[in-house]
Design a protein around this motif. Sequence first.
Motif, PDB file in Angstrom:
ATOM      1  N   GLY A 133     -19.391-115.206  77.218  1.00  0.00           N
ATOM      2  CA  GLY A 133     -18.309-115.573  78.133  1.00  0.00           C
ATOM      3  C   GLY A 133     -18.344-114.750  79.402  1.00  0.00           C
ATOM      4  O   GLY A 133     -19.271-113.990  79.663  1.00  0.00           O
ATOM      5  N   ASP A 165     -20.629-114.921  70.974  1.00  0.00           N
ATOM      6  CA  ASP A 165     -19.306-114.716  70.397  1.00  0.00           C
ATOM      7  C   ASP A 165     -18.487-115.999  70.562  1.00  0.00           C
ATOM      8  O   ASP A 165     -19.000-117.026  70.994  1.00  0.00           O
ATOM      9  N   CYS A 166     -17.218-115.948  70.214  1.00  0.00           N
ATOM     10  CA  CYS A 166     -16.391-117.157  70.270  1.00  0.00           C
ATOM     11  C   CYS A 166     -16.218-117.656  71.707  1.00  0.00           C
ATOM     12  O   CYS A 166     -16.118-118.858  71.939  1.00  0.00           O
ATOM     13  N   SER A 167     -16.241-116.759  72.686  1.00  0.00           N
ATOM     14  CA  SER A 167     -16.167-117.193  74.083  1.00  0.00           C
ATOM     15  C   SER A 167     -17.418-117.970  74.469  1.00  0.00           C
ATOM     16  O   SER A 167     -17.354-118.970  75.179  1.00  0.00           O
ATOM     17  N   GLY A 190     -17.249-121.359  72.930  1.00  0.00           N
ATOM     18  CA  GLY A 190     -16.322-122.180  73.706  1.00  0.00           C
ATOM     19  C   GLY A 190     -16.964-122.691  74.976  1.00  0.00           C
ATOM     20  O   GLY A 190     -16.737-123.832  75.389  1.00  0.00           O
TER      21      GLY A 190
END
Length: 72
Positions: A26, A59-61, A64
């Motif tokens: 992200g 990671d989750c970012s 996304g």
Amino acid sequence: MKPGLKVAAQASGSRAVVMFSGRLVGGVEAAVLLSRVRRLLGRGARRIAIDLSGARMMDCSGLGLVLACRRA
């Protein structure tokens, strides 16, 4: 030292592949991926594959961001 994200793309007609290597976590650096997808769409690509084989970490970012490319 924080390794950066490297993004490259190959296009042929209405198809394209976006490849990245490094950490997709992200932030401003990772937004390059979304920008590249939008640019390809603007140039006529209709099928875009995202090659995750060079990802060292996501990671989750980052996940996304990949999902946001689908809605671009």
